[in-house]
Scaffold this motif. Sequence first.
Motif, PDB file in Angstrom:
ATOM      1  N   GLY A   1       0.772  -1.202  -0.123  1.00  0.00           N
ATOM      2  CA  GLY A   1      -0.071  -0.549   0.684  1.00  0.00           C
ATOM      3  C   GLY A   1       0.519   0.481  -0.384  1.00  0.00           C
ATOM      4  O   GLY A   1       0.241   2.330  -0.013  1.00  0.00           O
ATOM      5  N   PHE A   2       2.017   1.428   0.311  1.00  0.00           N
ATOM      6  CA  PHE A   2       2.766   2.521  -0.061  1.00  0.00           C
ATOM      7  C   PHE A   2       3.220   2.759  -1.517  1.00  0.00           C
ATOM      8  O   PHE A   2       3.738   2.079  -2.147  1.00  0.00           O
ATOM      9  N   ASN A   3       3.042   4.094  -1.308  1.00  0.00           N
ATOM     10  CA  ASN A   3       3.239   4.405  -3.466  1.00  0.00           C
ATOM     11  C   ASN A   3       4.487   4.915  -2.825  1.00  0.00           C
ATOM     12  O   ASN A   3       4.995   5.651  -2.268  1.00  0.00           O
ATOM     13  N   TYR A   4       5.200   4.542  -4.457  1.00  0.00           N
ATOM     14  CA  TYR A   4       6.669   5.169  -4.663  1.00  0.00           C
ATOM     15  C   TYR A   4       7.194   5.829  -4.528  1.00  0.00           C
ATOM     16  O   TYR A   4       7.999   6.797  -3.682  1.00  0.00           O
ATOM     17  N   ARG A   5       5.829   7.546  -5.327  1.00  0.00           N
ATOM     18  CA  ARG A   5       6.168   8.976  -5.124  1.00  0.00           C
ATOM     19  C   ARG A   5       5.544   8.609  -3.610  1.00  0.00           C
ATOM     20  O   ARG A   5       6.163  10.689  -3.042  1.00  0.00           O
ATOM     21  N   TRP A   6       4.794   8.882  -2.807  1.00  0.00           N
ATOM     22  CA  TRP A   6       4.353   9.305  -2.052  1.00  0.00           C
ATOM     23  C   TRP A   6       6.216   9.171  -0.669  1.00  0.00           C
ATOM     24  O   TRP A   6       6.360   9.632   0.002  1.00  0.00           O
ATOM     25  N   THR A   7       6.386   7.776  -1.006  1.00  0.00           N
ATOM     26  CA  THR A   7       7.635   7.298  -0.320  1.00  0.00           C
ATOM     27  C   THR A   7       8.916   8.371   0.221  1.00  0.00           C
ATOM     28  O   THR A   7       9.497   8.755   0.901  1.00  0.00           O
TER      29      THR A   7
END
Lengths: 487, 379, 407
Positions: free
Chosen positions: B315-321
Motif C-alpha cells: 500500500g505504500f506508494n513510491y512517490r509518496w515514500t
Amino acid sequence: MPSIPLLAAEFKQSIGATLNNPIDLGFEAPGVGKITIAFLASFTNKNDMQTHFLAPIGRLLQEKPDCNWETLLPVISQEGRIERESMEDAADDLLNGFAVIHLEGSARTYSFDAHQIVKQPPSAPLVERTIRGPKISLLEDINQNILMIRKQIRNRELKVEGIRIGSRSQTKIAVLYLQDVANPQIVAEVHRRLNRIEIDGIADSGYIEQMISDNHWALFPLTQSTERPDKLVAAILEGRVVIIVDSSSSAIIVPVTVNELYQSPEDYYFPFWFGVFLRIFRILGNNIAVTLPGLYIAMLGVNPALLPIKFTLATAGGRIGVALPLVVEILFMEFVVEIFREGSLRLPTPVSQTLGVASGIILGYAAVNAGIVSNITLIVSIIAAIASYSGPNYEIGLSWRILRFGLIMAGATFGLYGLTIGGLIILAHAAIQNSFGVSYLSPWAPLLPMGLIDTVFRRPLWLKRRFQIYQPIDQNRLPKKGGRGNP
Amino acid sequence: MKDARTPELLSPVISPVNFFALLLVILLGLDFLDFPYEAAKTCGPNGYWPLLAAFCLAALPLILLLVLMRRRFPNQNLTEAAPQVLGKPLGLAGNLMFLGCFVLWLILAIKDSSELVVAYFLNRTPVWAVSAFFLIGVGYVAVNGLAPALRLAAFVLIPTVLFRFTMQIFALQGLKSAYLLPLFARPPLDYLTGGAFMANVFLPITAIFLILPLVKKNPGNGRASELAIPALSAAFIAALSFLLGILGAIGSFGAELTPRFAWSEFATIQQINIPFLVLEQVGLIFLVIWITMFFVAVSFYFSVVARSLGRQFPGFNYRWTVAVLVLLVLVGTLLFPDAITAHAMFTLFRRWLMLPVFVYPWIVYLVALLRGVKGKFEG
Amino acid sequence: MGYIKVNREKSQGKKVKKEFRFKLHTSSFTLPIILACLFTLSGCWDLTEVDRRTFVTTIGIDAIAPGETSVMVQIPLPQQMLPSSAMGRGNAPGKQFSATKVTARTVNDALNILQTKTYYELVIEQNKSIIIGAAAARQGIESLLEYFIRNPKAPPQALIFVAPRHTAGEVLTFEPVQETLPGLEFTGAAQSAAKYDRTYFTSVGQFMSRAFHTSTDAFAPLIDLDEKEGMYIIAGLAAFNGFQLAGELDMEETQMYGLLSGLMKAGNLSLTLPDNQILSLRNVKGRTKIQVTAPSVEGESSVEGTPFFTVKVNLSGSLSELAGEHKEIKPADRRRLELSMQKVLAPKIGRVIKKLQSFNSDIINFGEEFRIKHFNQWKKHQWKDIFPKVPFKVIVTTKIERDGTLR
C-alpha cells in the motif's frame, strides 16, 4: 525470381506485395482491364500519363480491341523502353520512376520512362542553413516530399504508409521508414499515437508533434522537426521513423535524443576533423548560451574568489555609476535581447538591416554611456543571445532560452552552488524524458559505449554499424549479400 | 507496487556498463572529502596502507557477496530475500534497520555537505536553505523513479571522473615525498584499525544489494562476470582516486596537519596554484564537480531506499515514500544544532554504525546457505 | 490514394490504460514549481555586487606591543583599473590603491574594524600576499596564520613575506615607481620564480605544512625597500624556528641554500676562485643528497648518540663568464676549474648550515632524512634539541656542462 503473372488482377496484387503496398502506387487500366499500367504517383505526372499513354492506347484499342504487344508497342515511344520478365525487375523500374505496362495473358512487361518534372522548384532551407549539402527544403506538397526521399532511397524496403487525421481537415499524413531496419515496436508506437489523435484540423506538423509527444510538459523537444530532406534520408537510414504532414514544409523525425539535436547534416559532408571541430564548437556554444548569464552573476555577485583579480576589478570599475543592481541589470538585458529577437522577426526586410544596426550598435553604446547597463553585462548577454543560435535545432534553442532565466535566479540566490544544482535539475528534467521509448539522453545515459562515437566526435562514414540508440533490428548498414538489397 | 505507471523508470534494466558508471559515481560522490583524516590519524605518514586494508576488508567481500547473492537470489533483492530467509518479523526488522542506517547516513551526509557548501560558497546563506534547495533537486530526480538517477550517473560519469582525476593529479604539485616516508612507521595493527575506520569509503557498494536483480545484460543471462568485472573495476578506479587524495593530503600537509582540516582532501585541492589558468582558484570548481557526483549519488540512494521501503509495506506508494523521505531527511538535517556536533557524529557514525550495513547482507546470505533457502527463478 | 482513415471507435476503449506507459503526468509539473520556487525563494543572502565589495589584495601585519597587532590592508581602487579608453570613464594612470591601517588584538578583529573604514564589504577571497613585520615574526605567527588557514574564504595560495628592516605598514604604503598595484606584482614575481635564485617564495599553505611538521622548519622571502630609487627588493630568506622568526639569510647565503635544498633550478652563480679568477655560471642546478649515519650505540643520548650527516651537493651549470683566462679551455682546464669551484663552495655551504644550526631552523631537511632513514632512532630524540649540535660534512661535486660560444 518470381515471374510475371498472366492475369491483370494478380499482377496488381503481386506488384503491390513486392513494393509493400505503398500509398503512392497507382494503376491505370485502359482497355477494360486488359492492359494495366502501374506507376508511382509521386513520380508520375497525371497529364503526361494521359497524353502519352492513355490517349494513344485508347485510340489503338478502339481500332483493334484484340491487341497484343506487336500492335501495342509501336504506339508508345521506343526510347527508354525495357523489356522485363521478372516481377523484381519490374518493381525496381517503378522505384526508378518508370511506368510498367502489363498485358493480360503475357508473362512480359515493358517499362517506360515516365519521370515527372518537378512542378514547384524547392527553395533553399531558411532555418537549417548549411555551407555544404543540398540546398533544398521540403515543400508543402506531401507527394513531392515523398518523392524527394524516394529519389535518395531507391529501396523496396522503404515503407510509405499513410493515414488521414483531422475530422474536418482530413490531412494526409505519411509515415516513412525502412522496414528491415526500424524497430517494429517504435513503428507500432508511432501508429498507436497517430491513431489516438483527436482533432478537427491540422494546420502544420507542429500540431502532430505536440500530440504525439511523450510528455506534453517537457521543456525539451521530444520530436525532431526539420525542413531538410537530407536529414530525413539520414534519419530513415538510421532506422528512425519520419512523419510527413501534407501542407507543412517541416517533417517530424522520431525518436530523438538530445545528442541528435546537436548534429547538423553538414558534419558528415565535411571531412572527419572538420565535422568534429564544428560539433565541439556547437556544443560549447549552446552551453555558453545557457550558463553564461548565470555564471556571470554567480561569479561576480556571489563567489568573486574565482575570477582573475584584474578582471574583477575592471568589472567593478565598469559598474561604477550603473544604477541597476546586477541581477536586474542582466535580466533587463535578457528581456531587451528577447524583445529584439522577436521584433526583428516581424521587421520588414528593407528596414530590418537599418534598424538592426541602429538597435545593436547605437543603442548598446548609448545604454552603456547612460549608465543603464555596464559594458560587461552587455557583452555577456549579447554573447549568450548569439550562442543560443549555434545549435542546428531551433526548438532546443528556445528551451535553453527559457532555462537561462532559471539559472540566472539560481546563480543570484546560491551562486556557483545554485548554478550546479540548477544545472543538475535541468539535466534531471532531460533524464526523465523518453522519446518513443528511447532515453532522451542516449547514448550518454544509459551509457552505450559504441554510441558515444557519434556524440562529440562524429561517426566516421566507413563505420558499417548502426548504433543501438534507436534499437534498429538490423545493425549492419549494408544489406546482406543475396538478400533483398539495393535495386 | 502501486506505481505501475512508469515501470521502465522504476525498474530499469541496468547493463554492465551502466552498472559500472553508477557504482563509480556513487563511490566517488559519497567520499565526503575527509577520509585522509582517518588515514593520517591512525597511521600517520603511512595513510595509504589502511586504504589497501579497507579495500580488502570492505570492497572485495562486498563484491564477492554481490556475486553470491545474485547466484542464490537471481530475481530478488536483499530486502525481498530477507523475510524469506529470516522469517517475516525478523526479516522486516532487519530490513528496516538496514534501510534506517541509510536514511540516517543520508541525513548526516546532507548536513555535512551543506556545511561544506556554506563554508566555501555561501557564508551568510542559512544551512536550511542550502539543504532544502539540494533536497528539492534530489526529490525531483528520485520521484521519477530509479532510471533518472541511473541516467544522470551515466551522463556525468566521463566529465566528472576525468576532471576529478585531473585535479587530484594537479594537487600533487605540492607533494613532498618525505612526508609519506618511512614506508612502515606503524605497528601492523594500526593499519588494520585504519582500514576498519576507512571501510566506509567503499560502503556505497551495499546499496547495490537493493537493485541486484536489475543488473543484467539480457534477461536470463546471469553470469558472475557481468557483475564482478564492472564492480571490481569501479571499486578499483575509486580506490585509485582515494589513494591520490590520501597521497595529496598527507604528502603536502604532513601527517600532523592533515587531521586538523575538516575536509582535508578538498583542502589539498584548494592549494592548487596554476599560474596560467584563467581562474584564481580551481578548488571551488572541484567542489562543483564533487557536488554533482554527490547529488547523483544521493538521488540514487533516495530512489532505492524509497523503492525498498515501499515494498516492505503493502500500500505504500513510491512517490509518496520519496516525498516523505525527503521531508524526513530535511527535518533530520535541521535537528543538528551546529557543524561541530554534526561533524563529530558523522565521523563516529561512519566508523561504527556502518557495521550492521556490512554484516546484515552477510547474515542473510549465510542463513540462507545454512537453511538452504533459494530464490525463485523467472516468473 | 492509400491514406487510411482512422477508425476511432475501435481504439477508444483501450486508450486510457495504455496511455500511462509513456507519460509522466504529475511529476512534470514539478519543474515549473521548482522554477517558481527559485523566484520566490530569492533571499539572495550572499549576493553582493562586485562594485559593492572592497577587495583586499595585500595584508600587512605588525606587532606593536605584546597582544597588540597592527593590521594594514591594501585596497585597489577599481575606477583606476579601467583601460583609459573605456567609454571615457577611465582615468589617467595614477595611484591605484589605498592602504589603511588599524590596531587590534587579532587579524580577525582588525579586519572587522577595517570594515568600518570602508563603505563596502571587505573581502579577502582575492588576497594575494601577507607581509609580516620582523617584530611580529619574531613573536611567532602561529595565531596569525591560524586565521588564514581556518577561514575558508582566505586563499591558501597567498604568499608570505617578511619585512626585516621596515614595518609591514611601511611596505604597504610605499609607492614604487614600477608597479601600480604591488600586491598583484608580488604574485607575478612568484609565478616567474624559476628565474629567481636570490629568494624562494612560499604560500600560506606551504608555510603551514612546513612549520607544523615536527622535523622541518619553514622559510619565507624577505622584502625590503629601496626608498631612494622607489623599488622593492625581494631577496634573502627568513628562517623560522617553528612559527618564530629565527634569523635571516642574505642573498649569497640564499643561493647556497638554493643549492642545498634543490630549489635552485636555473640560477646564476658567480664565484671568486682561489687564484682570483672570477667564474660565473648560468642555468645552475643543484641536486643534494643527504646521508645520515645513525648513532652506533643505541640508547646513548650523548654526542656519540647523535646522527652524523653527509651532505653531497651536486651542481651543474653552463659557463657564462670567466675573467682572467685567455686561452682555450681544454678538458683538463675544465677539471681544474671544477675542482677549484668545489674548494670555494664547500666551506660556503658549510657556513650556511652552521648558521641555520645556530638559528635552530632546520629548513634543509636534515630532520626529515633522519626520520625516514632511522625512524626508531628518531623517535628517541627530540629533534629540536639535537639539531644545533649535529655534526655534518659537505661534499661538493661540480660539473660545467657548456662553455658558451668561446672555446
